[in-house]
Design a protein around this motif. Structure first.
Motif, mmCIF file in Angstrom:
data_model
loop_
_atom_site.group_PDB
_atom_site.id
_atom_site.type_symbol
_atom_site.label_atom_id
_atom_site.label_comp_id
_atom_site.label_asym_id
_atom_site.label_seq_id
_atom_site.Cartn_x
_atom_site.Cartn_y
_atom_site.Cartn_z
ATOM 1 N N PRO A 1 0.987 9.608 -81.136
ATOM 2 C CA PRO A 1 2.095 10.076 -82.453
ATOM 3 C C PRO A 1 0.328 10.030 -83.891
ATOM 4 O O PRO A 1 -0.516 9.675 -83.479
ATOM 5 N N LEU B 1 6.767 11.536 -77.927
ATOM 6 C CA LEU B 1 5.965 10.517 -77.965
ATOM 7 C C LEU B 1 5.865 10.721 -79.630
ATOM 8 O O LEU B 1 4.824 9.594 -80.268
ATOM 9 N N ILE C 1 11.165 5.805 -72.611
ATOM 10 C CA ILE C 1 10.211 7.451 -73.152
ATOM 11 C C ILE C 1 10.471 8.359 -72.676
ATOM 12 O O ILE C 1 10.534 9.982 -73.184
ATOM 13 N N ALA D 1 8.127 7.675 -83.096
ATOM 14 C CA ALA D 1 6.901 6.747 -82.680
ATOM 15 C C ALA D 1 7.636 4.740 -83.122
ATOM 16 O O ALA D 1 7.870 5.106 -83.940
ATOM 17 N N THR E 1 7.191 3.458 -78.100
ATOM 18 C CA THR E 1 6.281 4.464 -77.193
ATOM 19 C C THR E 1 4.686 3.537 -77.506
ATOM 20 O O THR E 1 3.825 3.729 -76.802
#
Lengths: 167, 426
Positions: free
Chosen positions: B115, B132, B208, B230, B234
């Motif tokens: 992230p 992400l 995800i 995120a 994540t």
């Protein structure tokens, strides 16, 4: 005398140079295959200095730099389109391959028209119809790269000048 | 204060950055794959020469090179090119080199995407990393080569379009159907130069892998990036995947903060049906009932869009105990070795093989028309890919339809486009 070759909207990188034709050792050979499946007549009859006139979103799709490389080695002088896809646009600028944005050109230029383009001023003249056009000016930062002859030359100029903080 | 895009650039540069600014950024990762790395290496050498610096990667550990587009090579030129790249990797001791799956899957599953990162890749689907909360974008090999040499690149910070998604999928409808719908709604150049920021309760609920499917296809409406904030999912996904620069708990999580969005689109997915993108552009989208029954010569399940374990699970559950139509060449390619092995442990690979599918090694497969399912004139394919461009999979006289893994699996059995919800009722 530069002949106009007309292409529609959303010409994608798979059409400009299909994946099957690269990678190859000698990238100059890609010029021969440029747009060959979409427009076989163009591939066969194009002359050095000819001009491509496209619609909106020209060059959409992949990031393959082989697409502007293929166009460059096809001998085409420049591309005039209504708009360009982002990665293709940036790749052309980086390579110093001229692209011009002109909305009216697509609507008013016919394939086979005789076109003069002044790359420095952005003036486009259709000798067949007698009409004149002005391409949209490039954004200032992009213009600096184009004026330098591509991104690598631009960075060299930057490094050579006092302002080296951008490298 | 800003969009998620602006906040990521602001955090990176340590000052408030606004859309429209031209900024130079030191990159967290630089990704290039087998068909583009050689041009990037040549560009690196050229720029180093012009700048009077040693021609070598500035940050070898930040470069990731997965071979995937033609893996293993299918002709002599490709083999030579890959060997040249490997010699470069060896010479400069680049630590991150892989021959085990699609570049974007490798980047994400091996923890190279975190992230808040800013990453460029020599592939247009680098926008996948937004799943992400990282700003990933595709660039050409000159830009990648310059980044090899200097560690940096320039960006025009993009304006953002907000995609607000609410509701819950009906059974048989997936993230792929949603992103196809979003692209057709915005248009294939509807987001050119912009960031797509996905938000809403439906996005929060997504796994995800589903988020990767969404962000992966942002480029298909011209977007520079596709981004999702995120969150705990994540962080959970990244556990055990990263060994270096791990900063996912505090500092790494960046949220949008009262940003100014150029446009907002609202999608309620509760009524969404399976979607099919018809030849030869993604805005030629139809609900499945309008194309049901179309005869198929090839079905391909895989790619950076839909080649993950969760996608294969959906396909395997439909194909379990069934046979695919014997005249419909059905190709399954897990996106990575990790996915392949996990699918194998779950028995999916056997299900596919028992059903008559051709299971190939992880990589891009026939998505770019070079091998493992190149199509002939007059052939029709249904695939989980992200592009249906004319000529992409081989002959320009072949036709490519795009859909979800569920639609592909159900259709392979019938040998024609089939609604997966109907098969389930049988």
């Amino acid at each position: 005398m530069a002949k106009a070759w007309k292409f529609q909207n959303n010409i994608n990188t798979d059409q400009i140079i299909p994946g099957r034709y690269y990678p190859r050792e000698n990238v100059e050979e890609l010029g021969e295959f440029c747009l060959c499946e979409l427009h076989p007549k163009f591939a066969k009859e194009k002359q050095k200095g000819d001009i491509i006139v496209g619609g909106s979103n020209f060059g959409c799709g992949s990031s393959r730099e082989y697409a502007p490389i293929a166009l460059k080695y096809s001998g085409v002088k420049c591309i005039i389109a209504k708009s360009f896809a982002r990665i293709f646009y940036r790749n052309c600028i980086n390579l110093g391959f001229p692209i011009l944005v002109c909305k009216e050109c697509y609507d008013e230029i016919t394939e086979g028209d005789d076109i003069d383009v002044n790359l420095e001023s952005g003036e486009i003249k259709n000798n067949t119809s007698g009409k004149k056009y002005n391409a949209q000016p490039l954004p200032e930062f992009v213009l600096k790269i184009v004026d330098a002859g591509g991104m690598i030359n631009y960075l060299k100029e930057q490094a050579n000048s006092e302002n080296t903080n951008e490298v | 204060m800003g969009t998620l895009t602006e906040e990521i650039f602001s955090r990176k540069l340590g000052r408030e950055v606004k859309a429209g600014e031209i900024v130079w950024v030191e990159l967290d990762r630089i990704m290039s794959h087998d068909t583009m790395s050689w041009l990037a290496i040549e560009a690196m050498r050229k720029v180093s020469n012009e700048l009077g610096i040693e021609a070598k990667p500035k940050f070898p550990e930040r470069i990731v090179i997965p071979f995937d587009h033609i893996l293993p090579p299918a002709n002599i030129d490709q083999a030579k090119m890959q060997r040249n790249i490997m010699n470069f990797i060896k010479e400069h001791k680049l630590p991150h080199f892989f021959q085990e799956g699609v570049c974007h899957q490798i980047m994400i599953e091996k923890g190279f995407v975190q992230p808040g990162n800013i990453i460029i890749g020599s592939d247009s689907h680098t926008c996948s990393y937004g799943a992400l909360g990282a700003f990933g974008t595709g660039m050409g090999s000159t830009d990648v080569g310059i980044a090899y040499a200097t560690g940096r690149t320039w960006f025009r910070v993009p304006e953002s379009i907000l995609i607000n998604v609410t509701g819950e999928f009906q059974e048989g409808v997936y993230a792929k159907d949603l992103i196809l719908k979003i692209i057709a709604t915005l248009g294939v150049d509807g987001a050119t130069y912009k960031s797509l920021e996905f938000r809403g309760d439906a996005i929060t609920r997504m796994s995800i892998p589903e988020r990767i499917t969404l962000c992966n296809m942002a480029i298909e409406c011209g977007a520079k990036a596709g981004l999702i904030e995120a969150d705990e999912k994540t962080v959970e996904y990244l556990q055990g995947r990263t060994t270096e620069n791990v900063d996912i708990n505090n500092n790494g999580i960046i949220k949008a903060n009262n940003g100014n969005y150029e446009q907002t689109f609202n999608f309620n997915i509760s009524e969404l049906e399976p979607q099919i993108a018809c030849p030869h552009d993604l805005d030629n989208l139809k609900p499945i009932n309008e194309v049901e029954g179309l005869e198929l010569h090839q079905v391909f399940i895989g790619t950076c869009t839909n080649g993950r374990y969760e996608d294969l699970e959906i396909a395997a559950n439909i194909l379990r105990g069934k046979r695919v139509n014997r005249f419909t060449r059905t190709i399954v390619i897990p996106a990575s070795t990790e996915v392949f092995q996990k699918a194998n442990e779950s028995g999916f690979i056997k299900i596919f093989q028992d059903a008559g599918c051709i299971v190939c090694n992880p990589g891009c497969g026939p998505c770019i028309g070079r091998h493992q399912g190149t199509m002939a004139s007059g052939e029709v394919a249904l695939t989980t890919m992200n592009r249906n461009f004319k000529g992409r999979m081989g002959s320009p006289e072949a036709e490519i339809y795009l859909g979800s893994p569920a639609v592909c699996a159900a259709s392979a059995i019938e040998g024609k486009i089939t609604d997966p919800r109907k098969r389930r009722e049988e």
